[in-house]
Design an enzyme around this catalytic site. Structure first.
Site, mmCIF file in Angstrom:
data_model
loop_
_atom_site.group_PDB
_atom_site.id
_atom_site.type_symbol
_atom_site.label_atom_id
_atom_site.label_comp_id
_atom_site.label_asym_id
_atom_site.label_seq_id
_atom_site.Cartn_x
_atom_site.Cartn_y
_atom_site.Cartn_z
ATOM 1 C CE LYS A 111 -3.875 1.837 2.786
ATOM 2 N NZ LYS A 111 -4.690 1.556 3.997
ATOM 3 C CB SER A 193 -7.887 3.458 3.310
ATOM 4 O OG SER A 193 -6.991 2.842 4.228
ATOM 5 C CB SER A 217 -8.234 0.370 6.039
ATOM 6 O OG SER A 217 -8.927 1.571 6.259
#
Length: 582
Positions: A111, A193, A217
């Site tokens: 990420k 996210s 997330s």
């Protein structure tokens, strides 16, 4: 900068076109490999071990797949410009008999809020951190590299891990990466996210990915992208040089196609980091377990699994609109079928193993939990961000604190302000508190009490449970506050006749083929137990392979035949040159 990238790619081209005329056998080899859509780390390792493929060929195929679909799905922010060189070195190690572990030569995405000390950026999706440099790899990345994993690139995310806007922004959008969407229905909300991590792995753009979670997330994008996601206990994985929200809730975990793959990754990244993250000192072991040893098909036999019915948020209330009765019934039927399956596997399922909520109804309980959590997260973000920024050795935009970030975001057109507001940041400033303020400590204690005695731990103690199960959507709220682990695994999808529902900027929240998941929740440090239950469930269902994306890349292993992995694709060269300009 563009000239340097172009020169680098030219050099790579010369090196590989001469030195990488590898393994010219297997004229019809493409048909002998499973699709990268579903191939597992164990399968990849076997092909690498017997010489059917090299890591260099594997990386090139992933690059081709990314080039095919990323302009539409926007799952990837950057490709590591050194990725082919890294793959070649790991191939050479393998040829020399040096195997670092199960992830040797396996491409992994991370990420874009997990720092790498290389040519890639670490942006959290914001334009303000382009060109910023960190002094070292983040701890989890250093562990991946030491284990032989290949850091393929950076995955898109909801900007600032969705810690920016109250209204106006969307899951999967960042100023740097654009609007990411899922691959199971056109314009699908990818959730967030860790949006790009979920989308990329779901369609085979990498073997696995790292996500981060503060509240949902990892779990939510894993669920909606038909993946296994593990949200570890806070402190099991280091948050060193991970762009933060809150040290009390942030955690780094794997997102993968199978429980086994996720266990491989977790086994590598878990561990104490006493120098940079004191939360890891709470680990009850000097060396973390090998989580693959928990993969036991019989683990459900004799387990006591509770269902906290009053804590399950009704499906139709989970989105920014009212879901249809039909869709809610589909999800409910799948969960009820799961209960029967667990019982048939030997588990004792304790229904209505409810949390007390300290006397509140569900809505009142969630409101009180949210009130306390918001104070903590707002102040933690304000201070933790400043600490992260202080580590930068290059900071071109001169962003040193939240006030600097607010000024940049308001002035930079690419940040889409004010259409995408900064209300969370403005509220954090307006509180005029610090992490040491009594109000913040009290809010934290209130939240932990609500989540523990009145929540998960109270229910597990009362009913003598090994774990709880809930539909994954909406299940992350209480574990987030408490810092406890959970594992989501595919449980099914909405049917072909499902109603379509949209909320944020017309992203599709629910519709035909969109997956949903089952979560196993437990006490701190109970990852082995939760992984074992998730594995036993997964091996009896295999829902992931039954649910196919609407968009699948065509590039597969073996399609290049005798041409090796010399750069054939102009698009792939441009991908490396530009970093992210598709």
């Amino acid at each position: 900068m563009r000239f340097l990238f172009s020169l680098g790619v030219l050099l790579l081209h010369l090196i590989y076109s001469q030195a990488q005329i590898l393994s010219t056998a297997h004229d019809d080899v493409a048909s002998s490999f499973p699709s990268l859509l579903d191939i597992t780390i164990d399968e990849l390792t076997e092909f690498l071990k017997d010489g059917s493929i090299t890591s260099s060929q594997l990386v090139q195929t992933y690059l081709d797949r990314i080039t095919e679909v990323n302009p539409k799905l926007r799952a990837i922010n950057e490709i590591n410009p050194d990725v082919l060189d890294i793959a070649q070195r790991l191939d050479a190690e393998r040829a020399a008999g040096l195997i670092r572990g199960p992830l040797h030569g396996i491409p992994i995405l991370i990420k874009d809020n997990i720092a790498t000390n290389d040519k890639m950026n670490n942006t959290s999706g914001s334009l303000c951190l382009l060109g910023a440099k960190v002094p070292r790899d983040s701890f989890v990345v250093s562990k991946l590299r030491a284990a032989g994993a290949i850091i393929l690139g950076k995955a898109n995310l909801s900007e600032w891990a969705y810690c920016r806007s109250i209204n106006g922004s969307t899951n999967g959008w960042s100023a740097y990466g654009g609007q990411g969407t899922g691959a199971y229905y056109p314009n699908q909300n990818p959730c967030g996210s860790s949006s790009g991590s979920g989308v990329a792995v779901s369609i085979g753009l990498a073997a696995a990915a790292l996500g981060t979670e503060t509240a949902g997330s990892i779990i939510c994008p894993s669920e909606l992208n038909n993946l296994v996601g593990i949200k570890p206990t806070v402190g099991l994985t280091s948050r060193d040089l991970v762009i933060p929200i809150s040290p009390r809730q942030d955690t780094v975990g794997p997102m993968a196609k199978t429980v086994t793959d996720a266990a491989y990754v977790l086994s590598v990244i878990a561990g104490q980091d006493l120098k940079h993250d004191n939360y890891t000192s709470a680990q009850p072991f000097a060396t973390p377990p090998d989580y693959t040893k928990a993969l036991n098909l019989s683990s459900l036999h004799g387990a006591r699994i509770g269902i906290p019915r009053v804590g399950i948020i009704p499906y139709q209330h989970l989105h920014g609109h009212d879901s249809s009765k039909k869709n809610a019934e589909t999800a409910s039927a799948a969960f009820n079928a799961t209960i029967k399956l667990l019982e048939s596997a030997g588990a004792t399922v304790v229904d209505n193993a409810d949390m007390t909520f300290c006397g509140h109804d569900l809505q009142g309980y969630l409101e009180k939990l949210e009130d306390s959590r918001n104070i903590v997260l707002n102040i933690d973000f304000l201070e933790s961000l400043e600490k992260y920024l202080s580590n930068l050795i290059v900071n071109p935009a001169e962003i040193h604190n939240l006030l600097d970030l607010i000024a940049f975001t308001k002035s930079e057109p690419g940040e889409d302000y004010p259409a995408r507001d900064i209300a969370i940041w403005e509220h954090a400033i307006s509180l005029n508190l610090s992490a040491s303020s009594p109000e913040v400590w009290q809010a934290y204690q209130d939240g932990v009490h609500l989540a523990s005695e009145c929540g998960i731990i109270g229910a597990m103690d009362t009913y003598n449970l090994d774990a709880l199960i809930m539909p994954s959507t909406g299940a992350s709220i209480i574990p987030a506050v408490l810092g406890t682990p959970m594992v989501t695994v595919p449980m099914g999808s909405l049917g072909a006749d499902a109603d379509v529902g949209s909320s944020q900027r017309d992203l599709v929240d629910e519709g035909p083929n969109i997956p949903f998941g089952l979560s196993f929740l437990g006490r701190k440090w109970s990852e082995e137990k939760l992984i074992s239950y998730a594995y036993a469930y997964e091996q009896r269902t295999h829902f992931r392979r039954q649910i196919k994306p609407y968009l699948v890349p065509k590039a597969e292993l073996g399609q290049r035949g005798k041409q090796g992995i010399a750069f054939e694709s102009v698009q792939t060269q441009e991908l490396l040159v530009e970093g992210r300009e598709w």
